[in-house]
Write a protein that holds these residues in place. Structure first.
Motif, mmCIF file in Angstrom:
data_model
loop_
_atom_site.group_PDB
_atom_site.id
_atom_site.type_symbol
_atom_site.label_atom_id
_atom_site.label_comp_id
_atom_site.label_asym_id
_atom_site.label_seq_id
_atom_site.Cartn_x
_atom_site.Cartn_y
_atom_site.Cartn_z
ATOM 1 N N GLY A 192 -4.890 1.650 9.983
ATOM 2 C CA GLY A 192 -5.416 0.469 10.508
ATOM 3 C C GLY A 192 -4.491 -0.637 10.309
ATOM 4 N N LEU A 193 -3.787 -0.812 9.100
ATOM 5 C CA LEU A 193 -2.673 -1.944 9.254
ATOM 6 C C LEU A 193 -1.680 -1.636 10.352
ATOM 7 C CD1 LEU A 193 -2.405 -2.325 5.388
ATOM 8 C CD2 LEU A 193 -3.641 -3.668 6.881
ATOM 9 N N GLY A 194 -1.341 -0.455 10.697
ATOM 10 C CA GLY A 194 -0.183 -0.350 11.467
ATOM 11 C C GLY A 194 -0.514 -0.528 13.010
ATOM 12 N N ALA A 195 -2.145 -0.427 13.201
ATOM 13 C CA ALA A 195 -2.482 -0.444 14.498
ATOM 14 C C ALA A 195 -2.615 -2.151 14.961
ATOM 15 C CB ALA A 195 -3.804 0.073 14.905
ATOM 16 N N PRO B 150 -7.818 7.624 -3.705
ATOM 17 C CA PRO B 150 -7.781 6.297 -3.117
ATOM 18 C C PRO B 150 -6.903 5.440 -3.916
ATOM 19 C CG PRO B 150 -9.744 6.427 -4.367
ATOM 20 C CD PRO B 150 -9.010 7.914 -4.660
ATOM 21 N N ILE B 151 -6.440 4.360 -3.342
ATOM 22 C CA ILE B 151 -6.060 3.073 -3.747
ATOM 23 C C ILE B 151 -7.059 2.236 -3.548
ATOM 24 C CG2 ILE B 151 -3.523 3.979 -3.133
ATOM 25 C CD1 ILE B 151 -3.758 1.814 -1.096
ATOM 26 N N ARG B 152 -6.962 1.281 -4.800
ATOM 27 C CA ARG B 152 -8.039 0.028 -4.979
ATOM 28 C C ARG B 152 -7.333 -1.185 -4.982
ATOM 29 N NH1 ARG B 152 -11.938 0.271 -10.510
ATOM 30 N NH2 ARG B 152 -12.716 -2.091 -10.344
ATOM 31 N N LEU B 153 -8.479 -1.868 -4.028
ATOM 32 C CA LEU B 153 -7.911 -3.308 -3.744
ATOM 33 C C LEU B 153 -8.970 -4.081 -4.469
ATOM 34 C CD1 LEU B 153 -6.712 -1.375 -1.402
ATOM 35 C CD2 LEU B 153 -6.827 -3.635 0.030
ATOM 36 N N ALA C 166 0.702 -1.122 -0.078
ATOM 37 C CA ALA C 166 0.117 0.037 0.048
ATOM 38 C C ALA C 166 0.800 1.328 -0.036
ATOM 39 C CB ALA C 166 -1.103 -0.165 1.268
ATOM 40 N N LYS C 167 1.704 1.219 0.774
ATOM 41 C CA LYS C 167 2.651 2.548 0.848
ATOM 42 C C LYS C 167 3.487 2.522 -0.522
ATOM 43 C CE LYS C 167 4.391 1.799 5.769
ATOM 44 N NZ LYS C 167 5.522 1.425 6.376
ATOM 45 N N ALA D 214 -12.136 0.686 -2.435
ATOM 46 C CA ALA D 214 -11.189 1.676 -2.538
ATOM 47 C C ALA D 214 -11.156 2.540 -1.370
ATOM 48 C CB ALA D 214 -11.206 2.742 -3.708
ATOM 49 N N PHE D 215 -9.762 2.735 -0.966
ATOM 50 C CA PHE D 215 -9.609 3.370 0.491
ATOM 51 C C PHE D 215 -8.753 4.758 0.366
ATOM 52 C CE2 PHE D 215 -9.987 -1.322 2.071
ATOM 53 C CZ PHE D 215 -11.147 -1.068 2.642
ATOM 54 N N ASN D 216 -8.777 5.577 1.229
ATOM 55 C CA ASN D 216 -8.037 6.588 1.680
ATOM 56 C C ASN D 216 -6.579 5.778 1.921
ATOM 57 O OD1 ASN D 216 -6.334 8.307 3.744
ATOM 58 N ND2 ASN D 216 -7.743 9.863 3.229
ATOM 59 N N PRO D 217 -5.625 6.270 1.408
ATOM 60 C CA PRO D 217 -4.320 5.238 1.618
ATOM 61 C C PRO D 217 -3.784 5.595 3.106
ATOM 62 C CG PRO D 217 -3.943 6.524 -0.539
ATOM 63 C CD PRO D 217 -5.192 7.050 0.086
ATOM 64 N N GLN D 218 -3.846 6.795 3.584
ATOM 65 C CA GLN D 218 -3.263 6.843 4.876
ATOM 66 C C GLN D 218 -4.146 6.258 5.987
ATOM 67 O OE1 GLN D 218 -0.396 8.408 5.783
ATOM 68 N NE2 GLN D 218 -0.897 7.247 7.771
#
Length: 376
Positions: free
Chosen positions: A329-332, A282-285, A270-271, A320-324
């Motif tokens: 969420g992943l960092g938590a 956004p980035i799309r998954l 994602a980064k 699609a999500f806001n990248p930050q």
């Protein structure tokens, strides 16, 4: 007033006590740190801005007792820059002289009699493991709003039911929930408090390493306040006033689709992909059996895509999500794998962690993220 103290002890105490001083204090004395030397061999440092108070007590060789008020930020900068030698602090008239080795500083004092009385610590409500508190608060506070025009959402809702504590925070675009256990003073305690996220994060970070943290809470009895105490340090804060929105109902009861991905791999991808995502794009998954494809950018702009292994249960789905917000969420999560649970491409997605690919997810921490609608 006259005392001698270890340089590192003084620097740590002043820095901690002065950390929440207001940048633009409503009255000059609120920019100060009060030092109170006692001939029993202790010096207490304190700060207060009418909302947050801090006290720190340190051992010192006190030859003359006394109390003085000096600029907190200046004293913190000076104490951190001193050489590694004992520090002598002496009140001479209306000035405080700080001497350490060949270094000598003279600070003007402020009228200590004009300094407000610090609030009294509320009765002890319970104790919690410091490391767990620090981790839990960090996981939840990422979702708290930074917008001071919405003061309710800048807080973390603390729900206490016996031995269980639940922390909740939202900024309307994501919601974080963390449950932890503690040792309550009363086994049947049931109460709720709304604490400023910045204050809670600061207290958890600075006191968490002390081992056990005492939590003191006062609600419904005049001044609603929370306090934390550990290792000779004590901080209090007024609670945020108002009714927090009923956010628990936002978590879905059922999720017919879920995907499991390695947390670290997804965060790294994602980064990389988000490097080409313009501000607020956004980035799309896109999830299908065996993989997830991340992509960002479109048209004549820079573009990026990356595929990762993923386990999918249910129909193919793209979000699609806001990248930050995704990275927060992943960092938590501190687990090896992340489970993303879906109800619909345009409905909030729930993130939970799990240790093994084919194991169960752990609902102790839940992160709900609203996706961004995108053109098909």
């Amino acid at each position: 007033m006259r005392f001698r103290v270890d340089r590192d002890v003084l620097a740590d105490a002043v820095t901690w006590t002065a950390r929440s001083l207001p940048t633009r204090p409503p009255v000059p004395v609120l920019a100060g740190v009060r030092l109170e030397a006692d001939t029993t061999g202790t010096v207490q440092l304190s700060s207060f801005d009418y909302e947050v108070s801090a006290r720190s007590q340190i051992p010192a060789d006190v030859s003359e007792a006394g109390s003085v008020l000096v600029s907190g930020r200046l004293l913190a900068e000076i104490s951190r820059s001193l050489p590694d030698k004992p520090v002598d602090v002496v009140l001479e008239g209306t000035k405080v002289v700080v001497t350490c080795g060949a270094s000598r500083f003279t600070l003007l004092t402020m009228p200590v009699e004009d300094y407000p009385n610090l609030p009294v610590m509320p009765p002890t409500t319970g104790t919690v493991d410091g490391d767990e508190l620090t981790h839990a608060v960090a996981q939840v506070s990422v979702a708290a709003s930074r917008d001071d025009t919405l003061p309710l959402l800048t807080g973390v809702r603390v729900e206490i039911e016996g031995e269980k504590v639940t922390l909740l925070a939202t900024d309307r675009y994501r919601l974080a929930l963390r449950e932890l256990t503690w040792k309550p003073s009363s086994p049947d305690i049931s109460t709720v408090a709304l604490v400023r996220a910045r204050t809670l994060s600061d207290a958890a970070k600075s006191l968490g390493s002390a081992g056990s943290v005492t939590v003191a809470l006062s609600t419904g009895s005049g001044v609603d306040m929370i306090g934390f105490e550990a290792a000779g340090r004590q901080t209090t804060s007024l609670l945020v006033d108002g009714d927090y929105p009923a956010v628990r109902r936002l978590f879905p009861d059922e999720t017919p689709i879920h995907a499991i991905v390695n947390t670290h791999s997804l965060a790294d991808a994602a980064k990389r992909v988000s490097l080409v995502a313009e501000r607020n794009t956004p980035i799309r998954l896109s999830f299908s059996e065996g993989q997830v494809v991340l992509d960002a950018g479109q048209g004549d702009d820079a573009q990026a895509s990356e595929a990762l292994e993923a386990t999918l249960v249910g129909d193919d789905i793209s979000v699609a999500f806001n990248p930050q917000f995704l990275l927060d969420g992943l960092g938590a999560l501190s687990t090896t794998f992340v489970r993303l649970s879906f109800t619909h491409p345009n409905k909030p997605v729930e993130f939970t962690g799990q240790e093994t690919l084919d194991g169960e997810d752990n609902p102790e921490y839940r992160y709900l993220l609203v996706p961004i609608r995108f053109a098909s």
